[in-house]
Design a protein around this motif. Sequence first.
Motif, PDB file in Angstrom:
ATOM      1  N   PRO A 107       0.787  -1.245   0.000  1.00 57.92           N
ATOM      2  CA  PRO A 107       0.000   0.000   0.000  1.00 57.92           C
ATOM      3  C   PRO A 107       0.816   1.291   0.000  1.00 57.92           C
ATOM      4  O   PRO A 107       0.833   2.018   0.987  1.00 57.92           O
ATOM      5  CB  PRO A 107      -0.767  -0.109   1.327  1.00 57.92           C
ATOM      6  CG  PRO A 107       0.235  -0.793   2.244  1.00 57.92           C
ATOM      7  CD  PRO A 107       1.172  -1.616   1.372  1.00 57.92           C
ATOM      8  N   GLU A 117       2.021   5.155  -0.510  1.00 58.16           N
ATOM      9  CA  GLU A 117       1.413   6.471  -0.682  1.00 58.16           C
ATOM     10  C   GLU A 117       2.120   7.134  -1.873  1.00 58.16           C
ATOM     11  O   GLU A 117       3.351   7.196  -1.899  1.00 58.16           O
ATOM     12  CB  GLU A 117       1.614   7.325   0.573  1.00 58.16           C
ATOM     13  CG  GLU A 117       0.941   8.675   0.420  1.00 58.16           C
ATOM     14  CD  GLU A 117       1.062   9.579   1.656  1.00 58.16           C
ATOM     15  OE1 GLU A 117       1.687   9.163   2.653  1.00 58.16           O
ATOM     16  OE2 GLU A 117       0.518  10.695   1.577  1.00 58.16           O
ATOM     17  N   SER A 123       9.060  -4.732   1.409  1.00 59.22           N
ATOM     18  CA  SER A 123       7.623  -4.878   1.587  1.00 59.22           C
ATOM     19  C   SER A 123       6.976  -5.482   0.329  1.00 59.22           C
ATOM     20  O   SER A 123       6.091  -6.334   0.419  1.00 59.22           O
ATOM     21  CB  SER A 123       7.023  -3.507   1.901  1.00 59.22           C
ATOM     22  OG  SER A 123       5.643  -3.598   2.086  1.00 59.22           O
ATOM     23  N   PHE A 149       3.735   0.352  13.206  1.00 59.28           N
ATOM     24  CA  PHE A 149       2.284   0.274  13.264  1.00 59.28           C
ATOM     25  C   PHE A 149       1.776  -0.682  14.354  1.00 59.28           C
ATOM     26  O   PHE A 149       0.581  -0.881  14.503  1.00 59.28           O
ATOM     27  CB  PHE A 149       1.713  -0.132  11.900  1.00 59.28           C
ATOM     28  CG  PHE A 149       1.892   0.930  10.859  1.00 59.28           C
ATOM     29  CD1 PHE A 149       1.094   2.070  10.883  1.00 59.28           C
ATOM     30  CD2 PHE A 149       2.874   0.835   9.896  1.00 59.28           C
ATOM     31  CE1 PHE A 149       1.269   3.080   9.952  1.00 59.28           C
ATOM     32  CE2 PHE A 149       3.062   1.840   8.964  1.00 59.28           C
ATOM     33  CZ  PHE A 149       2.258   2.965   8.991  1.00 59.28           C
ATOM     34  N   PHE A 168       6.480  -6.451  10.808  1.00 57.54           N
ATOM     35  CA  PHE A 168       7.856  -6.916  10.599  1.00 57.54           C
ATOM     36  C   PHE A 168       8.761  -5.692  10.642  1.00 57.54           C
ATOM     37  O   PHE A 168       8.286  -4.556  10.523  1.00 57.54           O
ATOM     38  CB  PHE A 168       7.989  -7.657   9.260  1.00 57.54           C
ATOM     39  CG  PHE A 168       7.713  -6.800   8.050  1.00 57.54           C
ATOM     40  CD1 PHE A 168       6.414  -6.600   7.598  1.00 57.54           C
ATOM     41  CD2 PHE A 168       8.746  -6.177   7.362  1.00 57.54           C
ATOM     42  CE1 PHE A 168       6.156  -5.796   6.491  1.00 57.54           C
ATOM     43  CE2 PHE A 168       8.499  -5.367   6.246  1.00 57.54           C
ATOM     44  CZ  PHE A 168       7.198  -5.187   5.814  1.00 57.54           C
TER      45      PHE A 168
HETATM   46  P1  ATP Z   1       7.905   7.603   4.841  1.00 60.62           P
HETATM   47  O1  ATP Z   1       9.272   7.318   4.288  1.00 60.62           O
HETATM   48  O2  ATP Z   1       7.433   8.963   4.492  1.00 60.62           O
HETATM   49  O3  ATP Z   1       7.755   7.216   6.278  1.00 60.62           O
HETATM   50  P2  ATP Z   1       6.755   5.160   3.942  1.00 60.62           P
HETATM   51  O4  ATP Z   1       8.108   4.668   3.581  1.00 60.62           O
HETATM   52  O5  ATP Z   1       6.025   4.565   5.075  1.00 60.62           O
HETATM   53  O6  ATP Z   1       6.835   6.716   4.105  1.00 60.62           O
HETATM   54  P3  ATP Z   1       4.623   4.262   2.218  1.00 60.62           P
HETATM   55  O7  ATP Z   1       4.368   4.640   0.813  1.00 60.62           O
HETATM   56  O8  ATP Z   1       3.542   4.449   3.183  1.00 60.62           O
HETATM   57  O9  ATP Z   1       5.881   5.109   2.625  1.00 60.62           O
HETATM   58  O10 ATP Z   1       5.142   2.780   2.278  1.00 60.62           O
HETATM   59  C1  ATP Z   1       4.442   1.705   1.664  1.00 60.62           C
HETATM   60  C2  ATP Z   1       4.705   0.434   2.398  1.00 60.62           C
HETATM   61  O11 ATP Z   1       6.093   0.136   2.404  1.00 60.62           O
HETATM   62  C3  ATP Z   1       4.262   0.524   3.839  1.00 60.62           C
HETATM   63  O12 ATP Z   1       3.473  -0.622   4.100  1.00 60.62           O
HETATM   64  C4  ATP Z   1       5.526   0.527   4.615  1.00 60.62           C
HETATM   65  O13 ATP Z   1       5.374  -0.141   5.827  1.00 60.62           O
HETATM   66  C5  ATP Z   1       6.517  -0.180   3.715  1.00 60.62           C
HETATM   67  N1  ATP Z   1       7.869   0.309   3.953  1.00 60.62           N
HETATM   68  C6  ATP Z   1       8.278   1.588   3.898  1.00 60.62           C
HETATM   69  N2  ATP Z   1       9.574   1.690   4.220  1.00 60.62           N
HETATM   70  C7  ATP Z   1      10.014   0.435   4.481  1.00 60.62           C
HETATM   71  C8  ATP Z   1      11.273  -0.127   4.880  1.00 60.62           C
HETATM   72  N3  ATP Z   1      12.343   0.634   5.066  1.00 60.62           N
HETATM   73  N4  ATP Z   1      11.349  -1.462   5.062  1.00 60.62           N
HETATM   74  C9  ATP Z   1      10.261  -2.230   4.859  1.00 60.62           C
HETATM   75  N5  ATP Z   1       9.061  -1.771   4.486  1.00 60.62           N
HETATM   76  C10 ATP Z   1       8.920  -0.455   4.304  1.00 60.62           C
END
Ligand code: ATP
Length: 530
Positions: free
Chosen positions: A5, A7, A19, A206, A231
């Motif tokens: 998901p 953004e 992810s 989360f 995770f």
């Molecule tokens: P920001 O960097 O602004 O905090 P974000 O990385 O959470 O934003 P999203 O577009 O919401 O950006 O991320 C999409 C998905 O990818 C989310 O489910 C998030 O948990 C996962 N994700 C983001 N960064 C990581 C990471 N470093 N490792 C694993 N999963 C990630």
Amino acid sequence: MTRFPPEPNGYLHIGHAKSICLNFGVAEEFGGRCFLRFDDTNPLREDETYVQAIREDVAWLGFDWGDRLTHASDYFQRLYDCAVTLIRQGSAYVDHLDADQIREYRGTLTAPGRNSPFRDRSVAENLALFERMRRGEFAEGECVLRARIDMASGNINLRDPTLYRIRKVAHQRTGETWCIYPMYDFAHTLSDAFEGITHSLCTLEFEDHRPLYDWLLDQLALPHRPQQIEFSRLNLAFTVTSKRKLNQLVDKGIVAGWDDPRMPTLAGMRRRGYPPEAVREFIRRVGVTKKENTIEMGSLESAVREHLNTHAERRLAVQRPLRVVLENWPAGEIETVTLPNHPADAARGTREVSFGRELYIDADDFHEDPPGKFHRLKPGGEVRLRGAYIIRCEGLERDASGQVVVLRCSVDLDTRSGGSGAARKVKGTIHWVHADSAVPVELRLYDRLFSVADPDEGGDYLQALNPESLVVVSDALAEPALAELAPGETVQLERSGYFTRDARSAEGALVLNRTVSLRDSWAKLEASST
Ligand code: ATP
Ligand code: MG
């Protein structure tokens, strides 16, 4: 059923790859399906160009969402209906406290919150007010819709979290239809339920939101009940993976865009020439746990190196051309040398390059007064030219400043590789190009964007930039086959590194991005920093 998901407020980075691989990978492994769902609930920061880039990146990584490409905005009406249901049940209310007051009333980790004076409005009043919010009768920030849970909860996320706020901006997909937008927790939980997600896999931050996730599912009669499982994020040394910081690097012009080959974005890695298979293999090696950790950049680079070692063809190019004249080679005579495209894979065939009286070698392969174990060329010394002959340096010419500009050499005509004299051995073999047929090439030597393992350590990651993250070599020379390289295609320039033809340079311009060097020059530094 899983979902990824993002953004659409930035490009995907290596953390997202974890992810993506997890969500799409788990679905694949268990015969399930994975949605690509855009979490487009904040029109202020989001843009369609990001949606397009994210789709390209997920596809490039090798995953297929089929017909499961969705947007949270697809559900705006259903989400609104769910909010109305909550109001009817007495579990949501319109609050007229402003943002500062809401924060103040929320309490702290050690002090409970206080109820808003608007918390006990009647259902009828709340329904009317929410409808007016939707119609645009209130200004931004004048009121919000909040869940009615427990202002004294030990979990701050349960202290009447905001579900809807007013944003009088057009949305990239729904235009002016809405001026109230759902908050992430609300939209995300319900979208999971609408799509029949069974495992809502998300990062550890989360964990504290899970009680709210479950509360929402308890309140509403939904067709499915998803389960949230957390995770740990992927953190990579020598880089940053916050979209805010990556955005800043782009905005400040520190990099040449989101797809700058130094960026830890998937678009940057693609342009740099990282194969998607190597990125997936790296993610597989990292594994999935609940433990926070930081992975070494060397681990990603070695996955890239391993893949390219097997898959990239070999080519010859010299970075700093030094002219070599073979004095005993008849002027005008040109011979054809056949070189294998891959040393370990005969099936990749061979190519022919011409060899003649004037050649170029790399200036680094010649030393006038070399240290002890220098097995390349020196005055009076011998070296084999890859795939061709042994030459001896007989003399040299200097320019006015004293710099060596020409090597006068002799060639031992009995030593042609593959011929009867090939058995004669010298210690060193170096690469070369034929002066008449070589093509000019620009090499962009990319290195790590930051020079320290933890760019945030000193408080300002912009101070930790590696000043040598890009060195441009504009007068390199390559064998002619390089001109045929397709944009995005990767080869090994022998003894130098893996290079990928830049896909964004002007047509006809031969620009190669260094994907990764042959050896890890950072290994020592990393070992001492951990
Ligand atoms: P920001 O960097 O602004 O905090 P974000 O990385 O959470 O934003 P999203 O577009 O919401 O950006 O991320 C999409 C998905 O990818 C989310 O489910 C998030 O948990 C996962 N994700 C983001 N960064 C990581 C990471 N470093 N490792 C694993 N999963 C990630
Ligand atoms: Mg997020």
